[in-house]
Enzyme design. Sequence first.
Site, PDB file in Angstrom:
ATOM      1  N   SER A   1       0.888  -1.176   0.000  1.00 54.03           N
ATOM      2  CA  SER A   1       0.000   0.000   0.000  1.00 54.03           C
ATOM      3  C   SER A   1       0.921   1.220   0.000  1.00 54.03           C
ATOM      4  CB  SER A   1      -0.878   0.013   1.245  1.00 54.03           C
ATOM      5  OG  SER A   1      -1.605  -1.177   1.329  1.00 54.03           O
TER       6      SER A   1
ATOM      7  N   LYS B   1       7.394   5.753   1.960  1.00 46.92           N
ATOM      8  CA  LYS B   1       8.136   4.572   2.409  1.00 46.92           C
ATOM      9  C   LYS B   1       8.782   3.859   1.236  1.00 46.92           C
ATOM     10  CE  LYS B   1       5.165   4.405   6.405  1.00 46.92           C
ATOM     11  NZ  LYS B   1       4.187   5.412   5.934  1.00 46.92           N
TER      12      LYS B   1
ATOM     13  N   ASP C   1      -5.459  -4.473  -6.042  1.00 50.95           N
ATOM     14  CA  ASP C   1      -5.928  -4.675  -4.684  1.00 50.95           C
ATOM     15  C   ASP C   1      -4.885  -5.575  -4.013  1.00 50.95           C
ATOM     16  OD1 ASP C   1      -7.138  -5.672  -2.366  1.00 50.95           O
ATOM     17  OD2 ASP C   1      -9.138  -5.409  -3.219  1.00 50.95           O
TER      18      ASP C   1
ATOM     19  N   CYS D   1      -1.099   3.822  11.132  1.00 48.40           N
ATOM     20  CA  CYS D   1      -1.043   5.070  11.894  1.00 48.40           C
ATOM     21  C   CYS D   1      -2.296   5.138  12.772  1.00 48.40           C
ATOM     22  CB  CYS D   1      -0.914   6.289  10.991  1.00 48.40           C
ATOM     23  SG  CYS D   1      -2.267   6.483   9.844  1.00 48.40           S
TER      24      CYS D   1
HETATM   25  C1  LIG Z   1      -1.367   4.459   4.915  1.00 45.60           C
HETATM   26  S1  LIG Z   1      -1.582   4.711   3.278  1.00 45.60           S
HETATM   27  C2  LIG Z   1      -0.043   4.287   2.606  1.00 45.60           C
HETATM   28  C3  LIG Z   1       1.005   5.341   2.789  1.00 45.60           C
HETATM   29  C4  LIG Z   1       2.291   4.962   2.106  1.00 45.60           C
HETATM   30  N1  LIG Z   1       2.792   3.695   2.565  1.00 45.60           N
HETATM   31  C5  LIG Z   1       3.351   6.008   2.295  1.00 45.60           C
HETATM   32  O1  LIG Z   1       4.203   5.843   3.132  1.00 45.60           O
HETATM   33  O2  LIG Z   1       3.338   7.002   1.566  1.00 45.60           O
HETATM   34  C6  LIG Z   1      -2.561   3.348   2.834  1.00 45.60           C
HETATM   35  C7  LIG Z   1      -2.744   3.136   1.364  1.00 45.60           C
HETATM   36  O3  LIG Z   1      -3.436   1.915   1.190  1.00 45.60           O
HETATM   37  C8  LIG Z   1      -4.129   1.998  -0.014  1.00 45.60           C
HETATM   38  N2  LIG Z   1      -5.101   0.904  -0.033  1.00 45.60           N
HETATM   39  C9  LIG Z   1      -6.348   0.874   0.478  1.00 45.60           C
HETATM   40  N3  LIG Z   1      -6.893  -0.328   0.273  1.00 45.60           N
HETATM   41  C10 LIG Z   1      -5.963  -1.080  -0.367  1.00 45.60           C
HETATM   42  C11 LIG Z   1      -5.934  -2.410  -0.855  1.00 45.60           C
HETATM   43  N4  LIG Z   1      -6.967  -3.220  -0.731  1.00 45.60           N
HETATM   44  N5  LIG Z   1      -4.809  -2.838  -1.467  1.00 45.60           N
HETATM   45  C12 LIG Z   1      -3.752  -2.024  -1.622  1.00 45.60           C
HETATM   46  N6  LIG Z   1      -3.730  -0.749  -1.170  1.00 45.60           N
HETATM   47  C13 LIG Z   1      -4.817  -0.293  -0.559  1.00 45.60           C
HETATM   48  C14 LIG Z   1      -4.700   3.382  -0.010  1.00 45.60           C
HETATM   49  O4  LIG Z   1      -5.017   3.819  -1.307  1.00 45.60           O
HETATM   50  C15 LIG Z   1      -3.550   4.171   0.627  1.00 45.60           C
HETATM   51  O5  LIG Z   1      -2.766   4.787  -0.347  1.00 45.60           O
END
Ligand SMILES: C[S@@+](CC[C@H](N)C(=O)[O-])C[C@H]1O[C@@H](n2cnc3c(N)ncnc32)[C@H](O)[C@@H]1O
Length: 689
Positions: free
Chosen positions: A382, A388, A433, A507
């Site tokens: 994600s 990250k 996903d 978070c």
């Molecule tokens: C906490 S943020 C990630 C922040 C990122 N790791 C960073 O450090 O910049 C969570 C992310 O999960 C993504 N997300 C939500 N559901 C998801 C899924 N089923 N599979 C993959 N990513 C997903 C969202 O679009 C979002 O960008």
Amino acid sequence: MGGTGRRARNKQPPPAPLRLPGDKPAGKKRTTADAAAPAKKRKATATTAHPTADTASGKPTKRAKGAKGKPVPQVAESDDDSESDVVVSDDDGAMWDDEDALEHRVASDSDDDASLDGALDDDISIHSEDDFDVIDKLTGEHQEREELFASGDEDDSDDDGEENVKVTKLEAMADDDDDEDDDPHALRAHSDDEEDAMETNIIDDQFFVLPTDEDREREALAPPDLALVNHRIQEILKVLANFATLKQPGRGRNEYLTQLASDLCLYYGYSEYLMDQFMQLFPVQELVAFLDANETPRPVTIRTNTLKTTRRDLAQALVTRGVNLEPIGKWSKVGLQVFDSPVPIGATPEYLAGHYMLQAASSFLPVMALAPQEGERCLDMSAAPGGKTTYMAALMKNTGMVFANDANKDRTKALAANIARLGVRNAVVCNYDGRKFPSVLGGFDRVLLDSPCSGTGVIAKDPTVKTNKSHEDFRMLTHLQKELVLAAIDSVDAASPTGGYIVYSTCSVMVCENEEIIDYALKKRPNVKLVDTEIPFGVEGFKTFRGKTFHPSVQLTRRYYPHAHNMDGFFVAKFKKLSNKIPNLAGGKDAEQDGKKAVGGAKKGKGGKAAAATKGDDQFDDEEDAKIIAEATKSKGKAGGNKGKGAPKAAAAGTDGAEASAEPKQQQRPKFRKPAGKGGKPRPKGKSN
Ligand SMILES: C[S@@+](CC[C@H](N)C(=O)[O-])C[C@H]1O[C@@H](n2cnc3c(N)ncnc32)[C@H](O)[C@@H]1O
């Protein structure tokens, strides 16, 4: 984008430098701000968070001993003990969120690399003391800044020499207690007759009395008297801390807690539901410290992009532009804390050239725990907007490969932009996903799951979390998190010669999104075990919570709190995958789940499912899961923003909190391990790709 200059202009109290106990001070004498002093901060934020409070009396509800007279309205009285503390605005948050990046090499994955530590020190040690000295020289205005930011609360410093870097809840609470004498709202005698006449519910100058039903009814009809409410909060805390002595005859602890919950909701603006969750998580004194910390922005931090520059050169360039900064602390070799800047820190030439990422300190931690090695093949499940990912790429020195995935296509644009700006050349952006990932690609050396979450750790950045989370949201989110963590585990190759690790982070401070997810993963995937994150600070994960007992190893996970660590609320857990077989699944059968077969897609197992063989075993086989799956599927269909790849609505909503947050800090010197490719060389192509 306001940059930090605007904060300085607003005379915000400064965040404490992100140092851990034992770190060498950057300046001669550092006067830290009161981020680690919840009681003092409470004093400052109480009024500022609620400007209307300064028209209120600030006096407690007291009742004359034995008196049963009706309360009279509180008298307005100036309460000017606050600074104009301003909660970070959305646009600041946005600037902050869309930046993240890379950094140093931490946490060794095994103890057998001790002999390499010395040889690698120069390159990868967690801290270069020289940076502190050099940056101190560069920042001649240190003293001036210290004076500007001096709170006078030197005792409140969280870095004044403790050896033990672990900040415990008890320590945070102890700070709180120490400051009680200074509390301007403390109950006091009022000799002035006029004042006495205007007060209500007075017993004597030491005896707080809970409001009666009539008091509450009257209060409900009037505009909120926030000073009164805050005062009552402080009084209830005192009573609860010494209940046998201070309680009102005939009143039970629950009555005080109920009044406290109601007052906290009103004063800090939370929903009853979320406040109830937090009350179960924190002892009341600590709860108030946490709520106060959520009213204050976290420190502005940046991560040096070591693919393009060094921290020293970056600091020099920014200091030349008038930026006031210092190294983040020993625990990070690439972080800088920005105190103020005459230019928007998200628009300097250095920023545009990709020399740094605006990145919360807490955001460093999962990548440090993951400790990706040169030449490895890693997945950031994600990834958007890429803070990250770009940090991982930097640690890997642009070797090997990072698959930067995000389910939200729109967000992959920012991800790609950050990857390009920072000069990352070993990353591939994908849009799946994450739950499908093992069947798309598997066999990774390491996987980071920085999961979509509720954002309850980043309320300072996104105050909407205070009111927009329901029980249903948490149910949906935690279900997604369970699916994602299993997918992350299944995407790793246990036989990786250098890795076999999975890091799960959020978070969020909620146990249901953290320890419960980890415990669930341990149950469903007995082929993994928890290992030390090797982050030298942080509070141990809960082993039990509200009648639930988790696997004892859950204490290896780490929690971070705004009030204790002056960073976003965060959670980090690290798994080591022991086998590609999942034992004892589906009634005793072992599931073959050879990550290797899934590598590169070309090696997928039958039907292109490869590692996803685990799906359908017994992942979500109970009744509750079945219901949740049905709801998640329904919700997924509605998730308009998620074009095609379909993260559930709850997930999409919970995501932004994470990015919108700044992050952590803390120290300690982990063990270092040599990069996977001998001599720092990438691994052979066949392995890394
Ligand atoms: C906490 S943020 C990630 C922040 C990122 N790791 C960073 O450090 O910049 C969570 C992310 O999960 C993504 N997300 C939500 N559901 C998801 C899924 N089923 N599979 C993959 N990513 C997903 C969202 O679009 C979002 O960008």
